[in-house]
Design a protein around this motif. Structure first.
Motif, PDB file in Angstrom:
ATOM      1  N   LEU A 288       0.861  -1.179   0.000  1.00  0.00           N
ATOM      2  CA  LEU A 288       0.000   0.000   0.000  1.00  0.00           C
ATOM      3  C   LEU A 288       0.893   1.223   0.000  1.00  0.00           C
ATOM      4  O   LEU A 288       1.697   1.417   0.918  1.00  0.00           O
ATOM      5  CB  LEU A 288      -0.905  -0.002   1.243  1.00  0.00           C
ATOM      6  N   GLY A 289       0.781   2.033  -1.033  1.00  0.00           N
ATOM      7  CA  GLY A 289       1.559   3.262  -1.129  1.00  0.00           C
ATOM      8  C   GLY A 289       0.800   4.419  -0.498  1.00  0.00           C
ATOM      9  O   GLY A 289      -0.387   4.599  -0.764  1.00  0.00           O
ATOM     10  N   LEU A 290       1.472   5.203   0.329  1.00  0.00           N
ATOM     11  CA  LEU A 290       0.874   6.355   0.997  1.00  0.00           C
ATOM     12  C   LEU A 290       1.535   7.617   0.447  1.00  0.00           C
ATOM     13  O   LEU A 290       2.759   7.752   0.517  1.00  0.00           O
ATOM     14  CB  LEU A 290       1.083   6.269   2.507  1.00  0.00           C
ATOM     15  N   ASN A 291       0.741   8.545  -0.066  1.00  0.00           N
ATOM     16  CA  ASN A 291       1.292   9.704  -0.770  1.00  0.00           C
ATOM     17  C   ASN A 291       1.053  10.989   0.028  1.00  0.00           C
ATOM     18  O   ASN A 291      -0.024  11.581  -0.039  1.00  0.00           O
ATOM     19  CB  ASN A 291       0.639   9.824  -2.150  1.00  0.00           C
ATOM     20  N   PRO A 292       2.047  11.464   0.791  1.00  0.00           N
ATOM     21  CA  PRO A 292       1.867  12.669   1.607  1.00  0.00           C
ATOM     22  C   PRO A 292       1.699  13.939   0.784  1.00  0.00           C
ATOM     23  O   PRO A 292       1.223  14.954   1.297  1.00  0.00           O
ATOM     24  CB  PRO A 292       3.151  12.719   2.445  1.00  0.00           C
ATOM     25  N   ARG A 293       2.068  13.874  -0.480  1.00  0.00           N
ATOM     26  CA  ARG A 293       1.929  15.056  -1.333  1.00  0.00           C
ATOM     27  C   ARG A 293       0.468  15.325  -1.690  1.00  0.00           C
ATOM     28  O   ARG A 293       0.092  16.463  -1.987  1.00  0.00           O
ATOM     29  CB  ARG A 293       2.761  14.850  -2.605  1.00  0.00           C
ATOM     30  N   VAL A 294      -0.354  14.264  -1.651  1.00  0.00           N
ATOM     31  CA  VAL A 294      -1.764  14.396  -2.018  1.00  0.00           C
ATOM     32  C   VAL A 294      -2.670  14.309  -0.786  1.00  0.00           C
ATOM     33  O   VAL A 294      -3.661  15.039  -0.688  1.00  0.00           O
ATOM     34  CB  VAL A 294      -2.160  13.314  -3.043  1.00  0.00           C
ATOM     35  N   TYR A 295      -2.342  13.433   0.150  1.00  0.00           N
ATOM     36  CA  TYR A 295      -3.145  13.276   1.369  1.00  0.00           C
ATOM     37  C   TYR A 295      -2.335  13.854   2.525  1.00  0.00           C
ATOM     38  O   TYR A 295      -1.432  13.218   3.063  1.00  0.00           O
ATOM     39  CB  TYR A 295      -3.459  11.799   1.596  1.00  0.00           C
ATOM     40  N   ALA A 296      -2.638  15.092   2.894  1.00  0.00           N
ATOM     41  CA  ALA A 296      -1.812  15.853   3.838  1.00  0.00           C
ATOM     42  C   ALA A 296      -1.567  15.156   5.170  1.00  0.00           C
ATOM     43  O   ALA A 296      -0.458  15.278   5.724  1.00  0.00           O
ATOM     44  CB  ALA A 296      -2.443  17.228   4.060  1.00  0.00           C
TER      45      ALA A 296
END
Length: 528
Positions: A288-296
């Motif tokens: 599961l990839g978590l993207n801090p750039r999109v989901y603050a």
């Protein structure tokens, strides 16, 4: 279109049958039929880093070194090589009977041109940073120098690489990357989209037809260095649904297919089909990839850890994948030399996860959360549905799954600014730690689709690639991997296996723990 081709094939079979069995053997060209799950975004090897493009490229091109069925390195375009005592100079002795599909002989100058194209800043290929960034002169080339100084065409059949000591790690393994191939510059020079009608390879099969969203047809290369393939044609219909693939296999319309996981248990106990079942190790991680750039909220490490600790991957492995897949504590899978077997990773701890959200001040306040699924097969949805349910139950987050077609999914991943998170996987392109940690998680990697950026992690990767021996290199990779797991750059979920069905009349098929699960089909024969 596929069905129309099949109908024509039946007519040909009837005509040949009327002429008798001996005529059938003499006249019937051998065709090997295996499906593809989706449309390939590209057939340029230096961009073909997805699971639809890779299987096609793999059949049409050659690397300097390859892998055998056990993952051991072996000669391919190079018949042999020498390594200097300090481990920084590699000299490859090229085969003198390698020809591009256009008919021109491939030489050391072609390899130099190809690798410089691969590393060109104008091309922006994700392959370049993997394969050629460790060669002396790469940085100067990226800054405007005329060529990569450390790639030397000594003579037409001798190619030399001089490595940068700071980036020497795993160089020979990297050359086994299926995309690290020689290309015919005369074909590439035709401009954008050149690969749509003609390939630029030297491999066992030649692109004959690409009917977009329908099928690929590859023809045997009669001048292949190892001898002409035993089948005249590889027919690759695009069949997006795994159950449809199975139906066509059972109807005799396909010869070799991946097993739909939902049907595995039934197939493995079926008297006839279990005789056609191939199960073997795969070097693959599902994550599961978590993207801090999109989901603050993911900018806070505590939130990332909470999401990782709220998913019971052992339960998913047991109940959804019936133990066929195993829960992953680390990111780099078994089959990669130095696999970190002793590391335990983060625990499943819903109460601890909720405390982390409270500490971060976001408990009950998280915005709606979407997980994009890789549509290439059913696996992402199979693991995604229970994962979403666990996130809802354990964290109270409004989580949903998002599905798109494959080409759109890859395009959006590469933009890095579309998906809040995603479920996907990574199969070994070559058997080395760098294929996972460097490619997917190093801050400046073109394939760091997670936007993971941790200077301490990057420093450990740099140290690993400067290490003078494999023992020191693996120890540093272990430190980097543990740091990333604790920091939750990604959430490892499952390690997988390969499961295929193969018709009994298919002979000579060679399997592999890497890439697609098979080696090029040049040894395959149809013996009906």
């Amino acid at each position: 279109m596929i069905r129309r081709v099949m109908a024509i094939g039946v007519m040909v079979l009837l005509a040949v049958a009327a002429a008798g069995p001996w005529a059938a053997r003499a006249q019937m060209p051998q065709v090997f039929r295996t499906p593809l799950n989706g449309e390939a975004p590209t057939l340029d090897p230096y961009y073909a880093v997805d699971s639809a493009s890779a299987p096609i490229v793999f059949l049409m091109y050659n690397t300097l070194v390859g892998l055998d069925a056990n993952g051991k390195l072996l000669p391919q375009a190079a018949s042999s090589w020498d390594i200097s005592p300090n481990g920084l100079v590699y000299t490859f002795h090229l085969r003198d009977n390698m020809y591009f599909h256009s008919g021109r002989k491939a030489t050391a100058a072609d390899w130099k041109w190809s690798f410089e194209r691969m590393g060109s800043p104008a091309l922006k290929s994700p392959v370049g940073s993997v394969v050629v960034s460790g060669i002396q002169g790469y940085d100067a080339f990226r800054n405007g120098a005329d060529g990569i100084a450390g790639i030397i065409a000594v003579n037409p059949t001798t190619l030399r690489f001089v490595l940068n000591p700071a980036r020497r790690g795993g160089f020979l393994n990297r050359l086994a990357y299926y995309a690290a191939v020689v290309m015919d510059k005369d074909v590439v020079a035709r401009g954008q989209g050149w690969y749509g009608t003609q390939d630029a390879g030297t491999g066992p099969f030649i692109l004959k037809e690409w009917a977009h969203n329908d099928h690929f047809t590859l023809a045997a290369n009669p001048r292949y260095y190892a001898g002409a393939p035993k089948v005249a044609t590889v027919s690759i219909p695009i069949v997006t649904e795994s159950r449809t693939q199975l139906s066509e296999y059972l109807a005799g319309q396909l010869d070799f297919i991946p097993v739909p996981l939902g049907d595995y248990q039934r197939i493995s106990t079926d008297t006839k089909l279990k005789q056609e079942l191939l199960v073997y190790p795969r070097a693959q991680i599902l994550y599961l990839g978590l993207n801090p750039r999109v989901y603050a909220p993911f900018k806070d490490r505590r939130v990332r850890r909470a999401f990782a600790m709220a998913i019971d991957k052992a339960r998913i492995a047991r109940t959804v994948f019936f133990g066929f897949f195993t829960p992953a504590n680390v990111f780099t899978p078994p089959g990669i030399p130095g696999f970190y077997a002793g590391y335990k990773g983060l625990p499943y701890d819903p109460a601890g996860a909720r405390r982390l959200l409270e500490e971060a001040g976001v408990a009950g306040k998280l915005p709606p959360f979407r997980i994009a699924m890789n549509p290439f097969g059913p696996v992402a949805q199979m693991e995604g549905e229970p994962a979403v349910a666990m996130l809802k139950q354990n964290l109270g987050v409004d989580a949903t799954l998002e599905r798109t077609e494959f080409a759109t999914f890859i395009t959006n991943l590469n933009k890095r600014t579309v998906y809040q998170s995603f479920l996907s996987g990574w199969s070994a392109d070559y058997l080395d730690y760098s294929d996972y940690l460097d490619i997917l998680l190093y801050s400046t990697s073109p394939l760091n689709r997670l936007n993971y950026n941790n200077p301490d992690f990057d420093k450990l990767i740099d140290q690993a690639n400067a290490a003078p021996n494999d023992m020191e290199r693996i120890a540093l990779y272990h430190k980097a991997e543990a740091l990333m797991i604790e920091d939750v750059g990604a959430v490892p979920l499952m390690f997988t296996q390969f499961a295929y069905l193969k018709k009994p009349y298919v002979k000579g098929l060679r399997t592999s723990p890497a890439v697609n699960g098979w080696l090029p089909f040049d040894a395959v024969a149809i013996e009906k």
